[in-house]
Structures are given as structure tokens and as C-alpha cells.
Design a protein around this motif. Structure first.
Motif, PDB file in Angstrom:
ATOM      1  N   GLU A  17       3.119  33.881 -67.101  1.00 38.64           N
ATOM      2  CA  GLU A  17       3.979  35.033 -67.392  1.00 38.64           C
ATOM      3  C   GLU A  17       5.376  34.561 -67.795  1.00 38.64           C
ATOM      4  O   GLU A  17       6.012  35.161 -68.677  1.00 38.64           O
ATOM      5  CB  GLU A  17       4.075  35.931 -66.150  1.00 38.64           C
ATOM      6  N   VAL A  18       5.842  33.478 -67.172  1.00 31.97           N
ATOM      7  CA  VAL A  18       7.208  33.016 -67.412  1.00 31.97           C
ATOM      8  C   VAL A  18       7.396  32.504 -68.842  1.00 31.97           C
ATOM      9  O   VAL A  18       8.263  33.011 -69.573  1.00 31.97           O
ATOM     10  CB  VAL A  18       7.616  31.949 -66.372  1.00 31.97           C
ATOM     11  N   PRO A  19       6.616  31.510 -69.297  1.00 32.32           N
ATOM     12  CA  PRO A  19       6.817  31.081 -70.686  1.00 32.32           C
ATOM     13  C   PRO A  19       6.462  32.157 -71.702  1.00 32.32           C
ATOM     14  O   PRO A  19       7.078  32.230 -72.776  1.00 32.32           O
ATOM     15  CB  PRO A  19       5.897  29.861 -70.833  1.00 32.32           C
ATOM     16  N   ILE A  67      12.420  20.533 -61.010  1.00 29.53           N
ATOM     17  CA  ILE A  67      12.369  19.099 -61.285  1.00 29.53           C
ATOM     18  C   ILE A  67      13.756  18.512 -61.083  1.00 29.53           C
ATOM     19  O   ILE A  67      14.681  18.811 -61.839  1.00 29.53           O
ATOM     20  CB  ILE A  67      11.885  18.826 -62.734  1.00 29.53           C
ATOM     21  N   GLU A  68      13.911  17.704 -60.058  1.00 23.97           N
ATOM     22  CA  GLU A  68      15.211  17.118 -59.753  1.00 23.97           C
ATOM     23  C   GLU A  68      15.681  16.219 -60.896  1.00 23.97           C
ATOM     24  O   GLU A  68      14.916  15.421 -61.435  1.00 23.97           O
ATOM     25  CB  GLU A  68      15.140  16.299 -58.452  1.00 23.97           C
ATOM     26  N   GLY A  69      16.953  16.373 -61.262  1.00 22.37           N
ATOM     27  CA  GLY A  69      17.510  15.570 -62.334  1.00 22.37           C
ATOM     28  C   GLY A  69      17.215  16.102 -63.720  1.00 22.37           C
ATOM     29  O   GLY A  69      17.687  15.547 -64.717  1.00 22.37           O
ATOM     30  N   GLU A  70      16.437  17.172 -63.802  1.00 28.33           N
ATOM     31  CA  GLU A  70      16.102  17.793 -65.083  1.00 28.33           C
ATOM     32  C   GLU A  70      16.427  19.288 -65.001  1.00 28.33           C
ATOM     33  O   GLU A  70      16.335  19.895 -63.940  1.00 28.33           O
ATOM     34  CB  GLU A  70      14.609  17.626 -65.398  1.00 28.33           C
ATOM     35  N   ASP A  71      16.771  19.862 -66.118  1.00 29.11           N
ATOM     36  CA  ASP A  71      17.071  21.291 -66.157  1.00 29.11           C
ATOM     37  C   ASP A  71      15.775  22.061 -66.424  1.00 29.11           C
ATOM     38  O   ASP A  71      15.688  22.861 -67.351  1.00 29.11           O
ATOM     39  CB  ASP A  71      18.096  21.565 -67.259  1.00 29.11           C
ATOM     40  N   LEU A  72      14.768  21.808 -65.573  1.00 28.77           N
ATOM     41  CA  LEU A  72      13.431  22.361 -65.794  1.00 28.77           C
ATOM     42  C   LEU A  72      12.813  22.809 -64.477  1.00 28.77           C
ATOM     43  O   LEU A  72      13.099  22.262 -63.406  1.00 28.77           O
ATOM     44  CB  LEU A  72      12.511  21.315 -66.436  1.00 28.77           C
ATOM     45  N   TYR A  73      11.940  23.814 -64.586  1.00 28.00           N
ATOM     46  CA  TYR A  73      11.179  24.317 -63.441  1.00 28.00           C
ATOM     47  C   TYR A  73       9.690  24.300 -63.780  1.00 28.00           C
ATOM     48  O   TYR A  73       9.297  24.505 -64.935  1.00 28.00           O
ATOM     49  CB  TYR A  73      11.573  25.754 -63.117  1.00 28.00           C
ATOM     50  N   SER A 101       3.950  24.445 -68.880  1.00 24.33           N
ATOM     51  CA  SER A 101       4.145  24.705 -67.445  1.00 24.33           C
ATOM     52  C   SER A 101       5.537  24.322 -66.972  1.00 24.33           C
ATOM     53  O   SER A 101       5.854  24.476 -65.798  1.00 24.33           O
ATOM     54  CB  SER A 101       3.099  23.942 -66.623  1.00 24.33           C
ATOM     55  N   LEU A 102       6.341  23.800 -67.872  1.00 25.98           N
ATOM     56  CA  LEU A 102       7.737  23.476 -67.575  1.00 25.98           C
ATOM     57  C   LEU A 102       8.623  24.349 -68.445  1.00 25.98           C
ATOM     58  O   LEU A 102       8.415  24.433 -69.662  1.00 25.98           O
ATOM     59  CB  LEU A 102       8.025  22.000 -67.863  1.00 25.98           C
ATOM     60  N   VAL A 103       9.604  25.004 -67.824  1.00 28.12           N
ATOM     61  CA  VAL A 103      10.498  25.887 -68.573  1.00 28.12           C
ATOM     62  C   VAL A 103      11.945  25.669 -68.140  1.00 28.12           C
ATOM     63  O   VAL A 103      12.218  25.162 -67.056  1.00 28.12           O
ATOM     64  CB  VAL A 103      10.130  27.377 -68.373  1.00 28.12           C
ATOM     65  N   ARG A 104      12.852  26.103 -68.999  1.00 23.84           N
ATOM     66  CA  ARG A 104      14.282  26.036 -68.685  1.00 23.84           C
ATOM     67  C   ARG A 104      14.670  27.171 -67.733  1.00 23.84           C
ATOM     68  O   ARG A 104      13.946  28.153 -67.608  1.00 23.84           O
ATOM     69  CB  ARG A 104      15.081  26.119 -69.977  1.00 23.84           C
ATOM     70  N   PRO A 135      -1.664  25.535 -66.046  1.00 20.61           N
ATOM     71  CA  PRO A 135      -1.610  25.219 -64.619  1.00 20.61           C
ATOM     72  C   PRO A 135      -0.432  25.981 -64.005  1.00 20.61           C
ATOM     73  O   PRO A 135       0.555  26.254 -64.682  1.00 20.61           O
ATOM     74  CB  PRO A 135      -1.359  23.703 -64.594  1.00 20.61           C
ATOM     75  N   CYS A 136      -0.563  26.329 -62.726  1.00 19.90           N
ATOM     76  CA  CYS A 136       0.481  27.083 -62.028  1.00 19.90           C
ATOM     77  C   CYS A 136       0.821  26.349 -60.727  1.00 19.90           C
ATOM     78  O   CYS A 136      -0.072  25.824 -60.057  1.00 19.90           O
ATOM     79  CB  CYS A 136      -0.004  28.496 -61.713  1.00 19.90           C
TER      80      CYS A 136
END
Length: 425
Positions: free
Chosen positions: A232-234, A220-226, A197-200, A258-259
Motif C-alpha cells: 500500500e505504501v509504495p 534502515i539505520e544510516g539510510e533515509d529509507l524504511y 519494499s524500501l521507500v523514502r 515482501p512485507c
């Protein structure tokens, strides 16, 4: 990303597609101008580099003042080459940004217009007539409280508005839906996936979710992740930077994740209950196939969604979403909307989109065929979004005493339970 050959060779087709979505065609002219500027910058850089290479061959042969002049020119030329290279990089970035801003071209058969201009393709089943049965239906919030299935108050206490706990038979119902959806997907030949559920950023941008949908995405603040709003995204990024064997297509995946969605712009909408929430679980179908077969695959995904809703014994309709209501990546989208008794209207439960080559061009995914490598297409389709499906089941299958009859297909996944009984009056 659209096929840039279409942009260059058929700009009026792109302008017409923008108009169908109700969008300005200024992006077309901007992209064409950026393309011309990019080509000029490339030519300028190559000319300076060519002169630099030629001087490099002349200097060893020169002598005296001629050599000194060539050396002076070399110094000046080095600065010119550096500036031309920087201009070329900037022009390339401007070109890429301009092209990425253009949505996929809406399908010829997609209705023109905005959110309210959809076409109803089919209506399946008949909504229950509760008045004829002699009682007023309860909404899912009241039913969830009576059944001990949904706890909105503690959800808000722990996490804030638009959060919830599923408890007891509510949690059991979600797990049953996941298992039923995965069972159907497996039987249809899909590869089952538990997706992150976390992607670049590249995965988000590659699927088009950092465009018009960016305001609805959690970063995600401070991380290069969303945090993803859909698997669909991953799954689109799963084969990024790969060349797939054309004979292996279609590749079909059914992914659980999870979304998370900010629900930006939904202030005041669906504030009660679990229709519109910040987090929910979902089983998503995702397909890689040839562009030639993408329309047929789109119909197959719709058929699988309908099959699942039929198993849940819901009344629903299928709509062809208007071009102005399509996401950035989709060329066409079908929604299945279930009847929600206490709202007296149909609400979206599932959707399926054909994204053609839009995402694979961004993510550098191609197919290898006998005639060579070529772009391929992606499609996605919701098999089950848990919260809205739970709403539809509870409200549709409720009884006068507040109990809820479990759809036949779900009972094996509910330990044989056929009726959910109230715990509270």
C-alpha cells in the motif's frame, strides 16, 4: 490529511469523529489554535514586507535627514522581516504537524468503539466438524513439519524469533497462491505490479504509517529509507505529485511485495507458528478513484477478497471494523477472517480500507476533471497474505493421516498436485 475546510468550518464534526475512535479531541483545538497562529504570522510577515517595499520606493526620492532616517529604518526593518519570516515558517510547520496528527474521519456507518466492538456483516461457509470425522486436527506447525513445508527451527536459528523457512510443498504452495491471486487480479482488469519494499520517509508519512503505526516500522539505520509493512505504501506514493486524468479513473493495481513488521506490542501473542511474523509476502490491491465512487469501490474490493477465499474453500466471516481499531488513514475497513480449527476462532486473513482523500492530500495527488482539478481517493485491499493463508489452508483441508487436500482452484498452479503427503510421521 483531512480536508482543512472541514476542520475550520465544522470542528464539531471532527471532534465527534475523534470520540467515535475513542480519542481525545484536544488535537482539534490544537490544530485550530495553530491555524490562527499561522494566519497571524503570515499577516505580520506580509505587513513587514509591505513596509519594506514601500521604503524601497521612498528612499530614492528622499534627501538629507529624511533619507538618513529611512535608511536607518530599513536596517531595522530587515531584521524584523527576517524574524517575521522565521516565525511564519515555524507557525506553518506547527500547523502542518497539528493537522497531520488528526486521523481520517471515521465513516458514519463504521461501528463506534475499540477492537472488540466490530460488527459481523456476514458468515460464509461452515467450519469442519473434526470430531464428527473421528480425528483431532493438527495445528499448522505440526502439519508443516510432517509435510516438510515449514521449518521454524532453522528460521529462528538463521534470523531469530518469528522467522521461518517455507520448503518443498510449502514454497510451492506460496508460489501457487501468488499466481492464483495475480491471475484473478489480471482477469478483473488490475495492472500487475512488483513493488519496492524500501521507500523514502515521504511515502511512509504520506500513507500515515509514521503516525500511530511508527513503532511497527523498520527503519534502515544510516539510510533515509524504511522497509514497508505493505505494498500500500509504495503504491500510494506511485502517483505522488501528479495530476491524473479523471477519465482514466479508477486506476487499479495488484502489487506483490515482501512485507516487514516489528510486531511491536505483540509480545506473547501468536509466538508459535507463522500467524504473526516479522516478514511475509503479500498481493495487495490498490485503487485510485473519485471520492464519489469510493464507497462503491470499497464494496468491489471486498467482493474480490471474498471471491479469492471462496476459491480456497475456506469458512470465513466478514466484519465491519470499529472506528477505534482503524488505522490513521482509513475511514472504514472490512476484514475477512478465516476459521482456524486448532484455535477454534476466526483470524484475520484479508482487509480492505477506504482512505478517501487522506493519503492523496498528503502526497499531492489530484484528478483533472472538466470542472477543474479536485482531490481523489485511495483504497487498498489484501488479496492474499501468504503465511496466514497457508495456515488456514493446511488446518482446514487436513486429513487424519496428516496429508492435506489441495483446493481445486490451486491445483493448476501446483502442477496438478491434489494432495500434499507427509514426509515425516
Amino acid at each position: 490529511m483531512i480536508d482543512t475546510r472541514i476542520l475550520r468550518d465544522q470542528p464539531d464534526r471532527v471532534r465527534a469523529a475523534q470520540a467515535k475512535r475513542g480519542l481525545s479531541d484536544a488535537v482539534v483545538d490544537e490544530a485550530l489554535a495553530a491555524d490562527q497562529a499561522r494566519r497571524r504570522a503570515i499577516a505580520e510577515y506580509e505587513a513587514r514586507r509591505g513596509e519594506q517595499k514601500a521604503l524601497g520606493k521612498q528612499i530614492p526620492q528622499a534627501q538629507g535627514e529624511e533619507k538618513q532616517a529611512l535608511l536607518e529604518r530599513t536596517k531595522a526593518l530587515a531584521a524584523e522581516v527576517k524574524a517575521a519570516e522565521a516565525a511564519q515558517v515555524a507557525a506553518e510547520e506547527a500547523w502542518q504537524a497539528a493537522v497531520l496528527a488528526i486521523p481520517n474521519l471515521a465513516h458514519d456507518d463504521a461501528p463506534a468503539g475499540g477492537e472488540d466492538d466490530y460488527t459481523v456483516l456476514e458468515t460464509v461457509g461452515t467450519p469442519r466438524d473434526f470430531a464428527a470425522e473421528g480425528f483431532e486436527p493438527r495445528d499448522h506447525v505440526e502439519l508443516g513439519r510432517m509435510l516438510g513445508a515449514i521449518d521454524m527451527e532453522r528460521g529462528a536459528k538463521v534470523s531469530g524469533s518469528r522467522f521461518y523457512f517455507l520448503t518443498g510443498v510449502g514454497a510451492q504452495l506460496e508460489l501457487a497462491l501468488v499466481n492464483l491471486a495475480m491471475e484473478q487480479a489480471r482477469n478483473a482488469g488490475f495492472t500487475q505490479v512488483i513493488a519496492p519494499s524500501l521507500v523514502r520517509p515521504r511515502a511512509m508519512e504520506g500513507t500515515g504509517f509514521l503516525g500511530q503505526a511508527a513503532d511497527d516500522v523498520y527503519r534502515i539505520e544510516g539510510e533515509d529509507l524504511y522497509l514497508v509493512g505493505t505494498s500500500e505504501v509504495p503504491m500510494a506514493a506511485y502517483h505522488s505529485d501528479e495530476i491524473l486524468d479523471g477519465s482514466s479513473l479508477p486506476l487499479r493495481y495488484a502489487a506483490f511485495s515482501p512485507c516487514f513488521r516489528k510486531e511491536a506490542g505483540s509480545h506473547g501473542k501468536d509466538t508459535k507458528g507463522i500467524i504473526r511474523v516479522h516478514w511475509f509476502d503479500k498481493v495487495e490491491m490498490f485503487v485510485y478513484t473519485t471520492t464519489e465512487d469510493s464507497d462503491a469501490e470499497h464494496q468491489r474490493l471486498l467482493a474480490w477478497e471474498k471471491e479469492f477465499l471462496d476459491k480456497l474453500e475456506l469458512a470465513y466471516r466478514v466484519i465491519d471494523v470499529a472506528a477505534g481499531d482503524l488505522g490513521l488513514s482509513a475511514t472504514r475497513k472490512f476484514d475477512c477472517e478465516a476459521w482456524i480449527p486448532t484455535q477454534g476462532r476466526y483470524r484475520e486473513l484479508t482487509s480492505t480500507s477506504n482512505c478517501t482523500e487522506f493519503q492523496t492530500r498528503r502526497l499531492d495527488i489530484r484528478g483533472r476533471f472538466p470542472e477543474g482539478t479536485a482531490p481523489i481517493s485511495t483504497l487498498n485491499g489484501t488479496l492474499c497474505a501468504m503465511t496466514r493463508t497457508i495456515v488456514a489452508i493446511l488446518e482446514t483441508h487436513q486429513n487424519a493421516d496428516g496429508s492435506v487436500t489441495v483446493p481445486q482452484a490451486l491445483r493448476p498452479h501446483m502442477g496438478g498436485l491434489d494432495v500434499l503427503k507427509p514426509m515425516h510421521a
